[in-house]
Design an enzyme around this catalytic site. Structure first.
Site, PDB file in Angstrom:
ATOM      1  N   CYS A   1       2.648   6.939  -7.447  1.00  0.00           N
ATOM      2  CA  CYS A   1       3.218   8.061  -8.178  1.00  0.00           C
ATOM      3  C   CYS A   1       2.082   8.976  -8.647  1.00  0.00           C
ATOM      4  CB  CYS A   1       3.979   7.564  -9.391  1.00  0.00           C
ATOM      5  SG  CYS A   1       5.194   6.319  -8.991  1.00  0.00           S
TER       6      CYS A   1
ATOM      7  N   ARG B   1       0.450  11.306  -2.693  1.00  0.00           N
ATOM      8  CA  ARG B   1       0.369   9.960  -3.281  1.00  0.00           C
ATOM      9  C   ARG B   1       1.711   9.244  -3.332  1.00  0.00           C
ATOM     10  NH1 ARG B   1      -4.170   8.897  -6.978  1.00  0.00           N
ATOM     11  NH2 ARG B   1      -2.777   7.309  -7.757  1.00  0.00           N
TER      12      ARG B   1
ATOM     13  N   TRP C   1       7.074   7.367  -6.474  1.00  0.00           N
ATOM     14  CA  TRP C   1       7.168   6.486  -5.313  1.00  0.00           C
ATOM     15  C   TRP C   1       7.879   5.250  -5.841  1.00  0.00           C
ATOM     16  CZ3 TRP C   1       5.612   1.576  -3.842  1.00  0.00           C
ATOM     17  CH2 TRP C   1       5.565   1.321  -2.465  1.00  0.00           C
TER      18      TRP C   1
ATOM     19  N   ASN D   1       2.980   5.733 -14.239  1.00  0.00           N
ATOM     20  CA  ASN D   1       2.574   5.094 -12.979  1.00  0.00           C
ATOM     21  C   ASN D   1       2.294   3.629 -13.286  1.00  0.00           C
ATOM     22  OD1 ASN D   1       2.576   7.600 -11.861  1.00  0.00           O
ATOM     23  ND2 ASN D   1       0.367   7.710 -11.498  1.00  0.00           N
ATOM     24  N   GLY D   2       2.672   2.746 -12.402  1.00  0.00           N
ATOM     25  CA  GLY D   2       2.411   1.325 -12.628  1.00  0.00           C
ATOM     26  C   GLY D   2       3.712   0.551 -12.702  1.00  0.00           C
TER      27      GLY D   2
ATOM     28  N   GLU E   1      -6.809  -1.213  14.103  1.00  0.00           N
ATOM     29  CA  GLU E   1      -6.778   0.086  13.422  1.00  0.00           C
ATOM     30  C   GLU E   1      -5.964   1.107  14.235  1.00  0.00           C
ATOM     31  OE1 GLU E   1      -7.291   1.114  10.612  1.00  0.00           O
ATOM     32  OE2 GLU E   1      -7.685   3.252  10.745  1.00  0.00           O
TER      33      GLU E   1
ATOM     34  N   LYS F   1      -2.630   2.996  12.858  1.00  0.00           N
ATOM     35  CA  LYS F   1      -2.499   4.450  12.819  1.00  0.00           C
ATOM     36  C   LYS F   1      -1.178   4.872  13.457  1.00  0.00           C
ATOM     37  CE  LYS F   1      -4.711   5.159  10.457  1.00  0.00           C
ATOM     38  NZ  LYS F   1      -5.679   4.431   9.707  1.00  0.00           N
TER      39      LYS F   1
ATOM     40  N   GLU G   1       2.001   3.705  11.301  1.00  0.00           N
ATOM     41  CA  GLU G   1       2.264   4.302   9.986  1.00  0.00           C
ATOM     42  C   GLU G   1       2.682   5.757  10.053  1.00  0.00           C
ATOM     43  OE1 GLU G   1      -0.938   4.199   7.124  1.00  0.00           O
ATOM     44  OE2 GLU G   1      -2.433   4.609   8.634  1.00  0.00           O
TER      45      GLU G   1
ATOM     46  N   HIS H   1      -1.588 -15.756  24.898  1.00  0.00           N
ATOM     47  CA  HIS H   1      -1.008 -16.812  24.059  1.00  0.00           C
ATOM     48  C   HIS H   1       0.288 -16.362  23.389  1.00  0.00           C
ATOM     49  CE1 HIS H   1      -4.536 -19.279  24.678  1.00  0.00           C
ATOM     50  NE2 HIS H   1      -5.280 -18.212  24.417  1.00  0.00           N
TER      51      HIS H   1
ATOM     52  N   LYS I   1      -0.621   7.279  -0.506  1.00  0.00           N
ATOM     53  CA  LYS I   1      -2.036   7.281  -0.170  1.00  0.00           C
ATOM     54  C   LYS I   1      -2.795   6.185  -0.905  1.00  0.00           C
ATOM     55  CE  LYS I   1      -5.796   8.714   1.691  1.00  0.00           C
ATOM     56  NZ  LYS I   1      -5.997   8.273   3.069  1.00  0.00           N
TER      57      LYS I   1
HETATM   58  O1  M6R Z   1      -7.783   3.251  -0.758  1.00  0.00           O
HETATM   59  P1  M6R Z   1      -7.918   1.971   0.021  1.00  0.00           P
HETATM   60  O2  M6R Z   1      -8.937   2.050   1.069  1.00  0.00           O
HETATM   61  O3  M6R Z   1      -8.112   0.784  -0.877  1.00  0.00           O
HETATM   62  O4  M6R Z   1      -6.514   1.783   0.724  1.00  0.00           O
HETATM   63  C1  M6R Z   1      -6.205   0.646   1.467  1.00  0.00           C
HETATM   64  C2  M6R Z   1      -4.957   0.843   2.280  1.00  0.00           C
HETATM   65  O5  M6R Z   1      -3.865   1.092   1.443  1.00  0.00           O
HETATM   66  C3  M6R Z   1      -5.102   2.001   3.274  1.00  0.00           C
HETATM   67  O6  M6R Z   1      -6.193   1.836   4.106  1.00  0.00           O
HETATM   68  C4  M6R Z   1      -3.825   2.136   4.126  1.00  0.00           C
HETATM   69  O7  M6R Z   1      -3.697   1.031   4.962  1.00  0.00           O
HETATM   70  C5  M6R Z   1      -3.873   3.440   4.923  1.00  0.00           C
HETATM   71  N1  M6R Z   1      -2.606   4.103   4.859  1.00  0.00           N
HETATM   72  C6  M6R Z   1      -4.217   3.242   6.344  1.00  0.00           C
HETATM   73  O8  M6R Z   1      -4.224   4.419   7.065  1.00  0.00           O
END
Ligand code: M6R
Length: 610
Positions: free
Chosen positions: A2, A27, A75, A101-102, A483, A487, A490, A506, A605
């Site tokens: 949030c 965010r 969020w 937030n939290g 990775e 990408k 997500e 496997h 984010k």
């Molecule tokens: O801010 P951080 O690097 O701690 O975030 C970790 C993950 O939340 C972040 O890398 C997330 O997986 C991204 N959306 C990946 O693109």
């Protein structure tokens, strides 16, 4: 997750709050709301949807409604996205408004208790409990009421509160959720992330955990602990400006950030690479060389993309420096009983520096007596402040939810760390120089790869309707396969799995048919031939292969349907190059599927809740 914004000063609060919310939308973004106070009372607008929806419903309001206000993008954690669950929340007498937030962990017990006292609830949120508590304790001293309410709650919070009959003060407090106060010219701003306020001031206070701040008009503020002990906060200067928060002609922040990588990698290297000595310097580690030399084990702790970077770090450090490395998911580490010996160094890696699990893992490692170092991008973030030392990425704000430039900057910093540790222990001056020279060449090699954007887009056009993808890599490029798959899933909501290429047989090999393309990292290294065999296995089952291979590899076109060529570098640095086409591929597939690239559904984010 949030986002919070607040303003108190001489200007109109409304445009500043709305602009701040738009900056924070990356965010978290399932609903938005605003509360403003003036001599006529408290006005609240909120609704499900993005900040644009809030703009729509506030179009006809009197914008000069006052010079003090708080706002929020949500969020959802407790309660579905809806108008009633949106923030700000009020007490039942509507005397105070609060954004949060939290997570309030004991909200259910507190809610039952308040209900028994006759207080009526409107929403399903944990936040409303906090608003009701502040209302219950409020007797014309807002800070005192907030303090009493916070003494009752367990969990995490970053909050901003206003009172209907006090158009002269905003009270904010934090535990576990970031808050930054912008100190302007006779005005104060508040935000969960400095990007919401950098347009107005670069002088900030990072509110510390268990601190409360009262923001008054004329730029006067008063900071205390939650137990009301006075403190003098430190002032900091933000390192970036408002321009870095604009798309700069790119359609999406993600694309802009992909294209920034030659520069951001240079920024991570600047002043740290000692070519002539064949080593690196990382002064921020705050560790004397003697101590670095005696390390027997390293633990990397991170989440998501940062975890993938850590995995590359493990391969690099074990290979070059000969130090055993473990890579842990922060969310697992924090609830295990990890064994941390006397010569164990813990590194937490986080772009945002605010990820709740990583922060909790950091604290757990610190409790166990470890030296904990950080690799962070966000300057002044909670992780950066709580670690004993560390290295900043200097990549500038990363706005796209899908992390791109932060990943390559993390790899750059990990390469520097590897070089430093390697030179102290195992590798010769000439091997050190080989690594240093190869690192120096990376930014221009990334630039060359980016020139193939159109080619990657053509490949994306062929495959963007497919619903499943497999990403395969070995050795240094296994984490890159993970990775690449992350990408794609997500931002395009396409199912993708990353696998070590040889593990495919496997299990995942059963999935392969002509509908399931495989993206294979076929880099010329010691196990190139093995990867070619893996490609054959895919082909034999009707699967098509998109290969990432090195320039000059004449063999690969015989095996793969499509090849994206990247320049050659030494094996340990190959992830810095091989990930670039995968970022572009995910971007173009998502764009062709019409997805909201910078704000993918359900994601935020910075994951500041568990
Ligand atoms: O801010 P951080 O690097 O701690 O975030 C970790 C993950 O939340 C972040 O890398 C997330 O997986 C991204 N959306 C990946 O693109």
């Amino acid at each position: 997750m949030c986002g919070i914004v607040g303003y108190i000063g001489k200007k109109e609060a409304y445009p500043i709050l709305i602009e701040g919310l738009s900056a924070l939308e990356y965010r978290g973004y399932d609903s938005a709301g605003i509360a403003m106070v003036d001599s006529t009372g408290l006005t609240i607008y909120k609704d499900k949807g993005k900040v644009d929806r809030l703009k729509e419903i506030t179009r006809s309001i009197e914008k000069e409604k006052g010079a003090i206000g708080i706002a929020h993008t949500r969020w959802a954690t407790h309660g579905a996205p809806s108008k009633v669950n949106s923030h700000p929340h009020t007490d039942d007498k509507e005397r105070i408004a609060l954004v949060h937030n939290g997570i309030i962990e004991n909200y259910s017990i507190l809610k039952d208790r308040l209900k028994e006292e006759g207080i009526e609830f409107r929403s399903e949120t944990d936040t409303e409990v906090l608003a009701q508590l502040v209302g219950k304790y409020y007797e014309n001293d807002l800070a005192a009421a907030v303090r009493r309410a916070l003494a009752d709650v367990e969990g995490t919070f970053g909050i901003a509160v206003v009172a209907k009959d006090q158009p002269e003060v905003i009270v904010a407090a934090r535990r576990g959720s970031p808050l930054v106060v912008g100190v302007g010219d006779n005005e104060l701003l508040l935000a969960s992330d400095a990007s919401a306020i950098v347009r107005h001031t670069k002088t900030v206070i990072y509110l510390k955990d268990n601190n409360l701040i009262e923001l008054h008009r004329d730029g006067i503020y008063h900071t205390t602990t939650l137990e009301n002990v006075q403190i003098t906060p430190e002032l900091h200067q933000l390192e970036y400006d408002a321009e870095s928060l604009a798309k700069g002609g790119f359609e999406h922040f993600m694309l802009k950030e992909i294209f920034e990588q030659p520069q951001t990698i240079k920024n991570a290297l600047r002043g740290r690479l000692l070519i002539a000595e064949g080593t690196a310097r990382l002064d921020g580690l705050n560790i004397v060389h003697q101590e670095l030399r005696s390390i027997e084990r390293i633990i990397f702790v991170a989440c998501g993309t940062s975890w993938h970077a850590a995995l590359v770090g493990e391969y690099m450090i074990e290979d070059i420096a000969g130090i055993p490395v473990e890579v842990e998911y922060a969310s697992e580490f924090r609830y295990r009983n990890p064994i941390i010996g006397p010569n164990t160094l813990v590194f937490v890696i986080s772009q945002s520096g605010e990820t709740a699990d990583t922060l909790a893992a950091l604290r757990e490692a610190s409790h166990k007596g470890a030296t904990v170092l950080g690799i962070c991008n966000a300057v002044g973030s909670s992780i950066a402040r709580e670690t004993h030392g560390g290295v900043y990425l200097h990549a500038g704000p990363e706005i796209g939810v899908a992390s791109t430039k932060a990943f390559t900057s993390q790899l750059t910093v990990l390469s520097l760390l590897t070089l430093l540790l390697g030179r102290m222990r195992r590798i010769s001056h000439s091997d050190g120089m080989t690594i240093a020279n190869a690192l120096q060449a990376i930014p221009s090699q990334v630039e060359q790869i980016l020139k193939q954007n159109v080619k990657v887009k053509e490949i994306a056009r062929i495959y963007h309707h497919h619903s499943n993808f497999l990403y395969l890599g070995r050795s240094y490029n296994f984490p890159v396969a993970l990775e690449g798959a992350l990408k794609l899933k997500e931002i395009s909501y396409v199912h993708a799995e990353g696998y070590p290429a040889a593990e495919m047989k496997h299990g995942p090999i059963a999935l392969i048919d002509k509908e399931m393309p495989s993206v294979v990292l076929a880099i010329k290294d010691s196990i190139y031939d093995k990867v070619i065999s893996n490609i054959q296995e895919v082909k034999a089952r009707g699967g098509s292969v998109i290969a990432i291979a090195n320039e000059g590899d004449c063999e690969i076109e015989k095996h793969a349907r499509h090849v994206i060529y990247i320049p050659k570098t030494i094996p340990i640095l190959s992830p810095l190059l091989s990930v670039i086409p995968l970022q572009l591929l995910a971007y173009h597939i998502a764009a062709m599927r019409g997805c909201e690239i910078d704000q993918p559904r359900n994601l935020a984010k910075s994951v500041t809740v568990e």
